[in-house]
Design an enzyme around this catalytic site. Sequence first.
Site, PDB file in Angstrom:
ATOM      1  NE  ARG A   1      -1.760  -1.492   3.496  1.00 53.22           N
ATOM      2  CZ  ARG A   1      -1.623  -1.833   4.904  1.00 53.22           C
ATOM      3  NH1 ARG A   1      -3.049  -1.629   5.129  1.00 53.22           N
ATOM      4  NH2 ARG A   1      -0.961  -2.100   5.716  1.00 53.22           N
TER       5      ARG A   1
ATOM      6  CE1 TYR B   1      -0.603 -12.931  11.909  1.00 51.02           C
ATOM      7  CE2 TYR B   1       0.721 -14.372  13.673  1.00 51.02           C
ATOM      8  CZ  TYR B   1       0.682 -13.914  12.532  1.00 51.02           C
ATOM      9  OH  TYR B   1       1.885 -14.041  11.769  1.00 51.02           O
TER      10      TYR B   1
ATOM     11  CG  ASP C   1      -6.131  -2.535   1.531  1.00 54.19           C
ATOM     12  OD1 ASP C   1      -5.973  -3.936   1.937  1.00 54.19           O
ATOM     13  OD2 ASP C   1      -6.351  -1.972   2.451  1.00 54.19           O
TER      14      ASP C   1
HETATM   15  P1  NDP Z   1       6.082  -6.370   8.215  1.00 57.62           P
HETATM   16  O1  NDP Z   1       4.964  -5.553   8.923  1.00 57.62           O
HETATM   17  O2  NDP Z   1       7.500  -5.967   8.219  1.00 57.62           O
HETATM   18  O3  NDP Z   1       5.658  -6.450   6.434  1.00 57.62           O
HETATM   19  C1  NDP Z   1       4.093  -6.542   6.304  1.00 57.62           C
HETATM   20  C2  NDP Z   1       3.892  -6.328   4.940  1.00 57.62           C
HETATM   21  O4  NDP Z   1       2.664  -6.770   4.496  1.00 57.62           O
HETATM   22  C3  NDP Z   1       4.406  -4.904   4.438  1.00 57.62           C
HETATM   23  O5  NDP Z   1       4.915  -4.585   3.332  1.00 57.62           O
HETATM   24  C4  NDP Z   1       3.013  -4.313   4.175  1.00 57.62           C
HETATM   25  O6  NDP Z   1       2.947  -3.229   3.382  1.00 57.62           O
HETATM   26  C5  NDP Z   1       2.093  -5.521   3.818  1.00 57.62           C
HETATM   27  N1  NDP Z   1       0.795  -5.201   4.066  1.00 57.62           N
HETATM   28  C6  NDP Z   1      -0.023  -5.458   5.275  1.00 57.62           C
HETATM   29  N2  NDP Z   1      -1.219  -5.404   4.921  1.00 57.62           N
HETATM   30  C7  NDP Z   1      -1.441  -5.084   3.724  1.00 57.62           C
HETATM   31  C8  NDP Z   1      -2.620  -4.946   3.004  1.00 57.62           C
HETATM   32  N3  NDP Z   1      -3.713  -4.767   3.645  1.00 57.62           N
HETATM   33  N4  NDP Z   1      -2.599  -4.965   1.519  1.00 57.62           N
HETATM   34  C9  NDP Z   1      -1.310  -4.913   1.026  1.00 57.62           C
HETATM   35  N5  NDP Z   1      -0.070  -5.050   1.828  1.00 57.62           N
HETATM   36  C10 NDP Z   1      -0.295  -5.176   3.095  1.00 57.62           C
HETATM   37  O7  NDP Z   1       5.947  -7.818   8.658  1.00 57.62           O
HETATM   38  P2  NDP Z   1       6.829  -9.027   8.055  1.00 57.62           P
HETATM   39  O8  NDP Z   1       7.717  -8.967   6.961  1.00 57.62           O
HETATM   40  O9  NDP Z   1       7.208  -9.714   9.335  1.00 57.62           O
HETATM   41  O10 NDP Z   1       5.508 -10.040   7.824  1.00 57.62           O
HETATM   42  C11 NDP Z   1       5.297 -10.513   6.199  1.00 57.62           C
HETATM   43  C12 NDP Z   1       4.240 -11.860   6.580  1.00 57.62           C
HETATM   44  O11 NDP Z   1       5.198 -12.502   7.694  1.00 57.62           O
HETATM   45  C13 NDP Z   1       3.117 -11.761   7.189  1.00 57.62           C
HETATM   46  O12 NDP Z   1       2.106 -12.346   6.620  1.00 57.62           O
HETATM   47  C14 NDP Z   1       3.291 -12.090   8.632  1.00 57.62           C
HETATM   48  O13 NDP Z   1       1.997 -12.670   9.402  1.00 57.62           O
HETATM   49  C15 NDP Z   1       4.150 -13.182   8.495  1.00 57.62           C
HETATM   50  N6  NDP Z   1       5.044 -13.722   9.595  1.00 57.62           N
HETATM   51  C16 NDP Z   1       6.101 -12.846  10.321  1.00 57.62           C
HETATM   52  C17 NDP Z   1       6.605 -13.241  11.273  1.00 57.62           C
HETATM   53  C18 NDP Z   1       7.491 -12.507  12.258  1.00 57.62           C
HETATM   54  O14 NDP Z   1       7.805 -12.785  13.205  1.00 57.62           O
HETATM   55  N7  NDP Z   1       7.774 -11.306  11.657  1.00 57.62           N
HETATM   56  C19 NDP Z   1       6.744 -14.768  11.838  1.00 57.62           C
HETATM   57  C20 NDP Z   1       6.042 -15.429  10.616  1.00 57.62           C
HETATM   58  C21 NDP Z   1       5.069 -14.927   9.764  1.00 57.62           C
HETATM   59  P3  NDP Z   1       2.054  -1.815   3.313  1.00 57.62           P
HETATM   60  O15 NDP Z   1       1.895  -1.572   4.601  1.00 57.62           O
HETATM   61  O16 NDP Z   1       2.851  -1.013   2.329  1.00 57.62           O
HETATM   62  O17 NDP Z   1       0.882  -2.400   2.693  1.00 57.62           O
HETATM   63  C1  8X3 Z   2       4.444 -14.222  13.877  1.00 55.30           C
HETATM   64  C2  8X3 Z   2       5.184 -15.236  14.881  1.00 55.30           C
HETATM   65  O1  8X3 Z   2       4.982 -16.049  17.302  1.00 55.30           O
HETATM   66  O2  8X3 Z   2       4.495 -13.590  17.006  1.00 55.30           O
HETATM   67  O3  8X3 Z   2       3.704 -15.044  12.938  1.00 55.30           O
HETATM   68  O4  8X3 Z   2       3.053 -15.480  16.066  1.00 55.30           O
HETATM   69  S1  8X3 Z   2       4.460 -15.142  16.423  1.00 55.30           S
END
Ligand code: NDP
Ligand code: 8X3
Length: 251
Positions: A34, A152, A60
Amino acid sequence: MSKKILITGASSGFGKATAYRFAKEGWNLIITGRREDRLNAIADQLMKTFQIDVSIKVFDVQNREQVFKALSNDPNLEDLDALVNNAGLALGRDYFDEANLDDWETMIDTNLKGLLYVTKAIVPYFIKRGKGHVMNIGSTAGKEVYEKGNVYCATKTSVEAISQAMRIDMLRHQIKVTAIHPGAAETEFSIVRFKGDEAMAKTVYDGYQPLKADDIADTIFYCANLPEHVCVNSLVMTCTSQANSFYLLRK
Ligand code: NDP
Ligand code: 8X3
């Protein structure tokens, strides 16, 4: 010929690191999110540094119309090799009875419905080509449900379920489907989860070395570069200090 990958949520964290990882290896990219300013800055840097093609799409994933408008009838997607469904978030960490309904809606609409919309829009290109690879980012939160993780965890459990379903239903098209389930990784994830409370977010990673976004990018790159006849179906990865959602060794 260069390969091409579309990465959702490429403005931050795993998605951004994945964009850099594939760019470094000469892949052309379509990066989405976004925050247009961030995507533009990333695209400029990657094009200059690696002499690859990068296009951005701002939408989005929760918005069905935006998704299909951005991704339908695009000649640039006709030779797409891989899709990474990474855009996602957690909002809040509250008991079920105390949690906020709007947070729940946003997580379901982003992590589950968004992933479905994007995949549904992209799969026709893969079917036409007779190949393609969908990589879905789940979480250890979908492997073991933890206290105050409720919705979640449910969305991430669904990522594994829908990945299995996609793999079965698209078998006849020879489309690979991989689910990758990382454990705790330090990105903007916890800042988003705790709604800007950076001090609170920091405590999530106190006392151990969490995964880095680059670790997940390396794993995605590995899965995307296996021979045509090999597909990683589901992969769980954690830092060495984490065994699963419940067991985390903090010093
Ligand atoms: P970040 O918050 O750093 O990145 C999240 C990304 O998702 C951003 O680029 C954001 O872009 C995009 N995003 C969120 N909502 C929307 C939307 N409605 N439309 C389009 N884009 C969206 O988090 P992570 O990189 O850590 O997370 C990435 C994925 O990994 C997620 O699915 C998360 O659940 C998963 N995950 C994360 C873990 C962690 O511990 N960090 C562990 C396991 C899984 P923008 O805001 O520009 O739209
Ligand atoms: C993100 C990892 O452990 O915060 O998916 O749920 S945890």
